[in-house]
Design a protein around this motif. Sequence first.
Motif, PDB file in Angstrom:
ATOM      1  N   ASP A  72      -1.027  15.277   3.421  1.00 37.40           N
ATOM      2  CA  ASP A  72      -0.627  15.288   2.024  1.00 37.40           C
ATOM      3  C   ASP A  72      -1.743  14.592   1.248  1.00 37.40           C
ATOM      4  OD1 ASP A  72       0.389  14.927  -0.499  1.00 37.40           O
ATOM      5  OD2 ASP A  72       2.371  14.264   0.172  1.00 37.40           O
ATOM      6  N   PRO A  73      -2.454  15.318   0.371  1.00 35.30           N
ATOM      7  CA  PRO A  73      -3.573  14.695  -0.340  1.00 35.30           C
ATOM      8  C   PRO A  73      -3.181  13.456  -1.130  1.00 35.30           C
ATOM      9  CG  PRO A  73      -3.619  17.073  -0.613  1.00 35.30           C
ATOM     10  CD  PRO A  73      -2.320  16.747   0.055  1.00 35.30           C
ATOM     11  N   THR A  74      -1.905  13.362  -1.544  1.00 31.27           N
ATOM     12  CA  THR A  74      -1.505  12.214  -2.365  1.00 31.27           C
ATOM     13  C   THR A  74      -1.371  10.931  -1.551  1.00 31.27           C
ATOM     14  OG1 THR A  74       0.868  12.688  -2.085  1.00 31.27           O
ATOM     15  CG2 THR A  74      -0.275  13.750  -3.927  1.00 31.27           C
ATOM     16  N   ILE A  75      -1.346  11.036  -0.221  1.00 25.86           N
ATOM     17  CA  ILE A  75      -1.281   9.839   0.617  1.00 25.86           C
ATOM     18  C   ILE A  75      -2.627   9.136   0.662  1.00 25.86           C
ATOM     19  CG2 ILE A  75      -0.945   9.025   2.990  1.00 25.86           C
ATOM     20  CD1 ILE A  75       1.105  11.182   3.393  1.00 25.86           C
ATOM     21  N   ILE A  76      -3.704   9.899   0.555  1.00 23.71           N
ATOM     22  CA  ILE A  76      -5.045   9.356   0.764  1.00 23.71           C
ATOM     23  C   ILE A  76      -5.363   8.309  -0.299  1.00 23.71           C
ATOM     24  CG2 ILE A  76      -7.489   9.940   0.893  1.00 23.71           C
ATOM     25  CD1 ILE A  76      -6.618  12.707   1.868  1.00 23.71           C
ATOM     26  N   HIS A 135       0.849  -1.185   0.000  1.00 20.02           N
ATOM     27  CA  HIS A 135       0.000   0.000   0.000  1.00 20.02           C
ATOM     28  C   HIS A 135       0.886   1.237   0.000  1.00 20.02           C
ATOM     29  CE1 HIS A 135      -3.004   2.950   0.953  1.00 20.02           C
ATOM     30  NE2 HIS A 135      -3.940   2.028   0.779  1.00 20.02           N
ATOM     31  N   PRO A 136       0.755   2.134  -0.990  1.00 18.38           N
ATOM     32  CA  PRO A 136       1.685   3.267  -1.111  1.00 18.38           C
ATOM     33  C   PRO A 136       1.614   4.237   0.071  1.00 18.38           C
ATOM     34  CG  PRO A 136      -0.189   3.522  -2.602  1.00 18.38           C
ATOM     35  CD  PRO A 136      -0.260   2.131  -2.060  1.00 18.38           C
ATOM     36  N   SER A 137       0.480   4.315   0.763  1.00 16.79           N
ATOM     37  CA  SER A 137       0.364   5.266   1.862  1.00 16.79           C
ATOM     38  C   SER A 137       1.245   4.892   3.043  1.00 16.79           C
ATOM     39  CB  SER A 137      -1.093   5.348   2.330  1.00 16.79           C
ATOM     40  OG  SER A 137      -1.922   5.782   1.282  1.00 16.79           O
ATOM     41  N   LEU A 138       1.425   3.607   3.274  1.00 15.08           N
ATOM     42  CA  LEU A 138       2.116   3.188   4.490  1.00 15.08           C
ATOM     43  C   LEU A 138       3.576   3.595   4.490  1.00 15.08           C
ATOM     44  CD1 LEU A 138       0.554  -0.336   5.089  1.00 15.08           C
ATOM     45  CD2 LEU A 138      -0.175   1.896   5.916  1.00 15.08           C
ATOM     46  N   ALA A 139       4.187   3.628   3.302  1.00 18.93           N
ATOM     47  CA  ALA A 139       5.606   3.983   3.231  1.00 18.93           C
ATOM     48  C   ALA A 139       5.830   5.448   3.585  1.00 18.93           C
ATOM     49  CB  ALA A 139       6.149   3.689   1.833  1.00 18.93           C
ATOM     50  N   ARG A 140       4.781   6.254   3.567  1.00 19.66           N
ATOM     51  CA  ARG A 140       4.925   7.684   3.822  1.00 19.66           C
ATOM     52  C   ARG A 140       4.320   8.085   5.159  1.00 19.66           C
ATOM     53  NH1 ARG A 140       2.591  10.001  -1.712  1.00 19.66           N
ATOM     54  NH2 ARG A 140       3.259  12.011  -0.811  1.00 19.66           N
ATOM     55  N   LEU A 141       3.956   7.091   5.969  1.00 16.70           N
ATOM     56  CA  LEU A 141       3.431   7.349   7.303  1.00 16.70           C
ATOM     57  C   LEU A 141       4.324   6.651   8.325  1.00 16.70           C
ATOM     58  CD1 LEU A 141      -0.365   6.690   6.604  1.00 16.70           C
ATOM     59  CD2 LEU A 141       0.647   8.905   7.145  1.00 16.70           C
TER      60      LEU A 141
END
Length: 827
Positions: free
Chosen positions: A501-505, A415-421
């Motif tokens: 960051d809207p791109t995380i959603i 999931h791409p969001s997890l790498a940025r959280l």
Amino acid sequence: MKKSIILLLILFSNNYLFAQDTGKITGKVTDQSSHPIYLANLSIDNQTGTVSDEDGTYSLNSLEPGEYVITVSMLGYKTLRQKITVSAGETSTANFVLEESLNLLDDIVVLGQRKKIVSATRSNMELIDIPMAVQVVDRHVLKQQQIINLREVFRNVSGIQNTATWGNGSRRLEISARGFLLNDANYRRNGLLISNEGNHFSDHIEEVQILKGPASVLYGDVSPGGVVNFVTKKPKDFDFVQVKYTTGSWGLVRPSLDFNKVLNASGSLAMRVNATYEKADSYRDHVSNEYIMLAPSFSYKPNNNFSWTVEGLLRDDSSVEDSGIFVPSVTLEEARSVPYNRFYGNPASRNEFTETSLVSTLQYKLTPNLQLRLTNQYQSVPRLNRGLWQNWVYSPGDVVPLSSFGIDSTDPENHPSLARLDVEVVNGGQDLLLNEHVIEFGNSATFNDLVNFANLLEVNYEFNTGSVKHNAFAGFDYTFSTDRITYQRFPNAIGSFDNPDPTIINNLFELNTDPNPYKDTLSRTGFNLQDQLMLMDDRLHVLMGLRFNWYKRDRNYDRESERPADYKNEVDKPVIPRLGLLYKLKPNVSLYASYAESFEVNGRHRYKPEEFLDPTLGKQFEAGVKANFLNEKLGVTLAAFELRKENQPSFILTELADESGLSYDPSEVSIDGHILYISKAQRSRGIELDFSGRITDELSVQGNYTYLQTEILDDIVFEEGNELENAPNHSIGLWSNYSFINKLKGLSLGYGIFHQAQYFGDKANSDAQLHPANTKMSLALGYETKKIQLRMNIENLTDERTYFNSFGYYWLPQPPRRVLFTVGYNF
């Protein structure tokens, strides 16, 4: 009730029982170009008289036979006087042509209680003779304050609070009146029900009229706080073209056009077109809006007895929905620690709608005392809401299932969001351990195909029964509304609270499902009877009114075979009374008292569609004083009221319900974590003061003061005695405008100050949700000639940072300092 009905029928039937021994004077007031003059003052022998209507006509009724001197005055024109003789049973005619004075003001306004607002009050009586509080914000105030979005109007009226509770105002207009939130049926345009969608802009609006207190006797199922009526601009009988360009804070781009053309030699046929385009960003990151409006209208008026107006409207509105700030502690202090411009969401979360409407209004005077008005409206409003809202904010150290964030537990690492959280996947890939504040977003899309047909037939009749005068009204209205809904709930989404960051959603999907196989329908039918009796030489007025209602909620299935066997529709048939007394101490001072009731249809239970909710009921007692001072130039209304509301549907998050110890059926919890309950009784009491007019030829004012005490009387969640949210106990508003008419002619200066006392953000009245008092100021500088308009306005001069609260847990930042510049040219 039966005796009241019989009495009203008798009063309506006694049309010609008694001979008339008085006469009347009628005529028209125009300028030297034959243009009608609106609100010119006409007095008889230096006593109070009347004012001219929008078409310049006037009527002085019930005059004893004899000789009179009529004085006609209007700021910017020379005063005229004329003798005229009145004979019993006859109508005399006196027309006046006013000559411009050297001190002509281009922006003339005469305010006070002599105005008639028939589309809102359904009465030909002047405001000073109507036993209820009514306020008007006219085009002059709209212009002086550069009010673009009409939600900014209400600071000029006592007892009205802009709450912006849904999408920070982008989804619909949300205001409370006398402490209670208005429902969609409380918003009218030219007296007709409209779909309260998107932003309401002022470009095609002449004035805003506010009837305070219960108005169900006139409008049916409306909230008891009041009714807001937007009056549109109509064609004039002279040519003009005005173009304007407005720019200002947050990248505002706003050209507009007002075009009027007389289409035949006699001037009986005219057209008018208002058009606007707007594009702007916001003081909130990633928030923007784009708006287009086209409003053509045509009028045909071959004589003073008949007129036909056809109005079209096309509005296209697209805006990013801003749900505000949801903080873990739900406190104002924590919300204020969040940067004012921070946006939680994604620009893909938008409200988009298009309104197409067509309205026909026929008016016919059968006699000088008998008028008919027939209005028909078609309105179509397809609306798409791509919703993304903060369900909850989790704190560092929380362990939360992946499914709460719409993440597939079989492959969470991709999931791409997890790498940025700052999170860790734990418990065999099933949960997340949070090392930062993380937002759980609710996620859905809804398309409504709204269609509304509205029809209104009104009869106004003035007659005498002996020495008693009557101003009677009968009305029949029928409205049929349909809505086909397409709804899709998507998996929840995840986002960062501290570093949004809207791109995380994740899970930003478009609506892709079939619509409901039926249309929800609501038919409203009403019949009104009202009579205002005038006794004791017009000093004592008695107002009696009844409305008979018939409401039906149903569903029209595409295939009747799909209708469930146990399906039920809902039918209500309430009868709503209204009573009022008014006594005129002087021709320019009235005392009044009134009683009114309200009725709101609540429809189906939101989470149990097979059940219907009981209606919400309201009752109000009101008393007050209305007066005109300074030779009819300053109008004042002072009102005191007590308003009780019963059986109010309310929503609360399950987390907050658990904290309150409220028990509920888990099967009734909505997919976004809410439960519905009924607040049994609430009350508001208050005193309101409004004044408007012109103190001198140069100085005009509009001011208000509100004392408001709201109270929960019976509620299963919140304590008895608690106040309602977003309801300050005290509020003050004052706007003044100074126009130079000798030296520096054309220059104008404006100043406004608007104060609110502290208020709670929730019904729990917790100290953590207490918003402090605030004061905002406005400045205006304008310069006008007959060709050029220049204007600059500064709103919220001292850059106050204030918030409204939505649903008890969203904090909505309100606009900071803003600057507007407008340049206009008249062709």
